[in-house]
Design an enzyme around this catalytic site. Structure first.
Site, PDB file in Angstrom:
ATOM      1  N   THR A 189       0.812  -1.221   0.000  1.00 32.31           N
ATOM      2  CA  THR A 189       0.000   0.000   0.000  1.00 32.31           C
ATOM      3  C   THR A 189       0.844   1.270   0.000  1.00 32.31           C
ATOM      4  O   THR A 189       0.303   2.372   0.118  1.00 32.31           O
ATOM      5  CB  THR A 189      -0.926   0.027   1.229  1.00 32.31           C
ATOM      6  OG1 THR A 189      -0.144   0.074   2.424  1.00 32.31           O
ATOM      7  CG2 THR A 189      -1.820  -1.206   1.261  1.00 32.31           C
ATOM      8  N   GLU A 228       7.846   8.830  13.056  1.00 30.06           N
ATOM      9  CA  GLU A 228       6.781   8.158  13.800  1.00 30.06           C
ATOM     10  C   GLU A 228       6.994   8.326  15.303  1.00 30.06           C
ATOM     11  O   GLU A 228       8.123   8.493  15.772  1.00 30.06           O
ATOM     12  CB  GLU A 228       6.751   6.654  13.461  1.00 30.06           C
ATOM     13  CG  GLU A 228       6.579   6.338  11.987  1.00 30.06           C
ATOM     14  CD  GLU A 228       5.218   6.739  11.436  1.00 30.06           C
ATOM     15  OE1 GLU A 228       4.254   6.823  12.242  1.00 30.06           O
ATOM     16  OE2 GLU A 228       5.117   6.969  10.217  1.00 30.06           O
TER      17      GLU A 228
END
Length: 335
Positions: free
Chosen positions: A12, A279
């Protein structure tokens, strides 16, 4: 025994086109002498990390991380703590690919990125960072200036990566508050208010190579930037200078090299979130250690592809958005 390679890819990532190139990419690694197989990550937590650990423990010689910076960070975390660490190759298939830019790996052509394995001059050992129980390859950062960047729209991140944070910074900066910190680094320390600290392993921050211009990939040292307490206008001015590489001697920052860095918030009520390679990586207090030449990677050592450097048009567009935002805030401050 023939060497083995495992491609760990995120189906993805980016424009989701990697799968169409997979057969050709498998053939390239086979041509390079590797018996090659592929693993598509799943939405399960730590899918890429767990597969990287499994492949390393199973004796694979090469792990290919195909995806964005998130996939790469997971793969690194899957192998960095092991005694046997396979060579790492990177095929950018995400939207920012900061680390691929630092290694001069083609970011818009997966086939060209894979073909680096066929070059003679292709391997070298790089530093990585350990932050608590986690590892990072590019950058660690913390402070309220970093925390508000979680609000940058995903579409903007896709276009510019970290540069989006600077473009959006003019809108978010009035909400930034300093945090009182103790930062220890290689026998020195800073005690005082700071709006952000940045610990870099490469010179690529969203494609801008002037923010950390002298970062080295293999010298065992982080490049650390501490942004001290500043008012809104001063902060905006400092960020604009950073985009142009004119910030290194500014008294509002500390710019230093260090192998070990410890960051401690001094007020218990202050939460100090840490960002690792884009992150959330936990809260400080946190210790950062540079693992010198810890991983062997495949990189483009012979040339700098044109598409590996942010174009002047990209830079000018982001810089214009940022400076327009500065003007808006100055107008509001003067009312």
């Amino acid at each position: 025994m023939r060497k083995r390679a495992r491609i760990i890819y995120n189906p993805t990532s980016g424009r989701e086109t990697f799968r169409s190139d997979l057969v050709d990419i498998l053939s390239i690694y086979e041509k390079a002498g590797y018996e090659t197989s592929a693993f598509a990550t799943t939405p399960a937590p730590n899918s890429a990390k767990n597969e990287a650990t499994r492949a390393a423990k199973d004796g694979f010689d090469l792990i290919v991380a195909a995806g964005g910076d998130g996939t790469l960070n997971e793969v690194v975390n899957g192998i960095a703590g092991l005694e046997h660490r396979p060579t790492l190759a990177i095929i950018p298939a995400g939207t920012t690919n900061d680390y691929a830019r630092a290694l001069r790996i083609p970011r818009d052509d997966p086939i060209a990125a894979a073909k680096l394995i066929l070059k003679k001059n292709k391997k070298f050992k790089i530093d990585i960072g350990r932050a608590g129980d986690n590892y990072f390859m590019n950058i660690a950062a913390g402070g309220t200036m970093t925390e508000v960047t979680y609000e940058v729209p995903s579409q903007m991140k896709s276009l510019f990566g970290y540069a989006a944070y600077f473009a959006k910074g003019a809108e978010l900066i009035p909400r930034i508050k300093p945090i009182e910190m103790l930062i220890k680094y290689d026998g020195q320390e800073y005690r005082g208010n700071a709006t952000m600290f940045m610990i870099a392993l490469t010179n690529s921050v969203g494609g801008f190579e002037q923010i950390v211009p002298d970062a080295s990939l293999d010298d065992g040292k982080f490049t650390m930037i501490i942004i001290k307490k500043s008012n809104v206008i001063d902060m905006l001015s400092l960020m604009a200078k950073a985009l142009q590489g004119k910030h290194l001697d500014d008294p509002r920052i500390i710019y230093a090299k260090a192998t070990d860095i410890e960051v401690i918030p001094l007020n218990k009520e202050d939460r100090l979130m840490v960002n690792l390679d884009g992150e959330y990586g936990g809260d400080a207090p946190m210790h950062f250690h540079n693992l010198k030449q810890h991983l062997e990677v495949i990189a483009n050592l012979d040339e700098i592809p044109e598409d590996a450097i942010t174009t002047s048009a990209d830079f000018k567009r982001v810089e214009k958005d940022f400076m327009d935002g500065i003007d808006d805030i100055k107008d509001q401050e003067n009312k």
